[in-house]
Write a protein that holds these residues in place. Sequence first.
Motif, short mmCIF file in Angstrom:
data_model
loop_
_atom_site.label_atom_id
_atom_site.label_comp_id
_atom_site.label_asym_id
_atom_site.label_seq_id
_atom_site.Cartn_x
_atom_site.Cartn_y
_atom_site.Cartn_z
N LEU A 23 0.39 -3.80 -6.32
CA LEU A 23 -0.57 -3.63 -5.12
C LEU A 23 -1.87 -4.26 -5.17
O LEU A 23 -2.44 -4.32 -6.35
N ALA A 24 -1.98 -5.14 -4.01
CA ALA A 24 -3.30 -5.75 -3.99
C ALA A 24 -4.28 -5.27 -2.97
O ALA A 24 -3.77 -4.85 -1.73
N ILE A 25 -5.47 -5.08 -3.44
CA ILE A 25 -6.54 -4.23 -2.55
C ILE A 25 -7.45 -5.47 -2.39
O ILE A 25 -8.16 -5.85 -3.31
N CYS A 26 -7.40 -5.99 -1.02
CA CYS A 26 -8.02 -7.42 -1.16
C CYS A 26 -8.90 -7.59 0.41
O CYS A 26 -8.54 -7.00 1.26
N PHE A 80 -0.35 1.06 3.45
CA PHE A 80 -0.25 0.25 2.28
C PHE A 80 1.13 -0.72 2.34
O PHE A 80 1.35 -1.49 1.52
N GLY A 81 1.93 -0.37 3.34
CA GLY A 81 3.20 -1.39 3.61
C GLY A 81 4.25 -0.36 3.77
O GLY A 81 4.18 0.80 3.26
N PRO A 82 5.32 -1.06 4.61
CA PRO A 82 6.62 -0.08 4.67
C PRO A 82 7.21 0.57 3.41
O PRO A 82 7.80 1.57 3.37
N GLU A 83 7.04 -0.03 2.06
CA GLU A 83 7.69 0.66 0.92
C GLU A 83 6.87 1.42 0.16
O GLU A 83 7.06 1.94 -0.77
N PHE A 122 1.16 -1.47 -10.89
CA PHE A 122 -0.03 -2.40 -11.26
C PHE A 122 -0.58 -2.96 -10.03
O PHE A 122 -0.20 -3.03 -9.02
N VAL A 123 -2.02 -2.55 -10.06
CA VAL A 123 -3.02 -2.74 -9.11
C VAL A 123 -4.08 -3.74 -9.29
O VAL A 123 -5.02 -3.63 -10.11
N ASP A 150 3.69 -6.80 -4.09
CA ASP A 150 4.61 -6.15 -3.23
C ASP A 150 3.97 -5.31 -1.99
O ASP A 150 4.50 -5.23 -1.17
N LEU A 151 2.75 -4.62 -2.49
CA LEU A 151 2.19 -3.80 -1.39
C LEU A 151 0.61 -4.36 -1.27
O LEU A 151 0.05 -4.80 -2.36
N CYS A 152 0.15 -4.22 -0.04
CA CYS A 152 -1.14 -4.47 0.01
C CYS A 152 -2.05 -3.72 0.96
O CYS A 152 -1.42 -3.12 1.90
#
Length: 363
Positions: free
Chosen positions: A128-131, A38-41, A100-101, A143-145
């Motif tokens: 976070l975006a799920i895309c 989901f990303g480094p953070e 927030f997603v 911030d995250l995806c």
Amino acid sequence: SKGDYRHYMLKEIFEQPEVIAAALEGRLSDEGVLVESFGPEAVAHFQTLKQIHIVACGTSYHAGLVARYWLERYAGVPVQVEVASEYRYRQVVVPEGTLFVTLSQSGETADTLAALRFAKTRGYVGSLAICNVPGSSLVRESDLCLMTRAGPEIGVASTKAFTTQLVALMLLTLAIARAQGGKVDREIITALRGLPKLCQEVLALDPAIESLAQSFAEKHHALFLGRGAHFPIALEGALKLKEISYIHAEAYPAGELKHGPLALVDSEMPVIAVAPNDDLLEKLKSNLQEVRARGGLLYVFADESVGMTEEPEVQVLTLPYVHEALAPLLYTLPLQLLSYHVAVLKGTDVDQPRNLAKSVTVE
Ligand code: M6R
């Protein structure tokens, strides 16, 4: 290109085993889901988050509704899910520690993007975006995806985009549970790995589903029922049917039947039940009894162990056994195929239904 398929939608339905495998690729280890996917953070965010707000539109919103059952059950995190067009215009209360997603195939849906921009002013710990579309606005601004890797989806009706979102959301559930120190649910991991093959088996039921579709083509209404995480699957089944076959369809959590919709049930009303073998099956069966007692025609999608007997008014489509957690994913497929075949029988423009656009970039 459509290759040998008559429509993009059918091609995309049949691509699901492959794209689900792609969505899992490199994201699982024996220790569980790789949180860094989901990303480094992500690790820091997932360790500390206290609740989640999910915002999306249409089919993506339905994926969010399934995720609420998963995140609360398997990760113990409180979740709220809302359609973006409502969320963006209300005074949302954001408890401390909320992530927030957004969920979106295109990453360009106007309301979802506006919701993200609004959320940035509301004190969330992150987004976070799920895309499905790399480089889309939603991905760039979050911030995250996590990319769903469904590949291009041409049919307006979302199919593989939805099931890969569900895979991503199960990964999110397991990643958060892991980051928060929960024990790894190896059974679900094993089941995820087996999912592409199970989808293949369900797709092989296509001829049986096509013949079920015959009796729908001249109907004007349909009712979809499910309980628990299968209620959103019923919602998605109803949306698919409306969207491409123009048959009015509604979905209810089966326990709500006697609070109103049962009044609609007569011998002209097909009722489709999503009935995998879970905790709520016995309750669902008694709801179905209520439908039969009123002469409604029942179409039951169930697994081998359910033991629903076929009678003239009850048609049963038997699906292979699947781990309960993943049943919402698997049970989506026959509903997609059902809508597809009904639409073909009705002669509608399956890939480009009237009045709709693939990507809704205006409010
Ligand atoms: O691209 P998005 O996932 O943000 O799109 C949201 C909805 O417009 C979309 O899911 C729509 O409901 C589907 N085409 C329905 O099949």
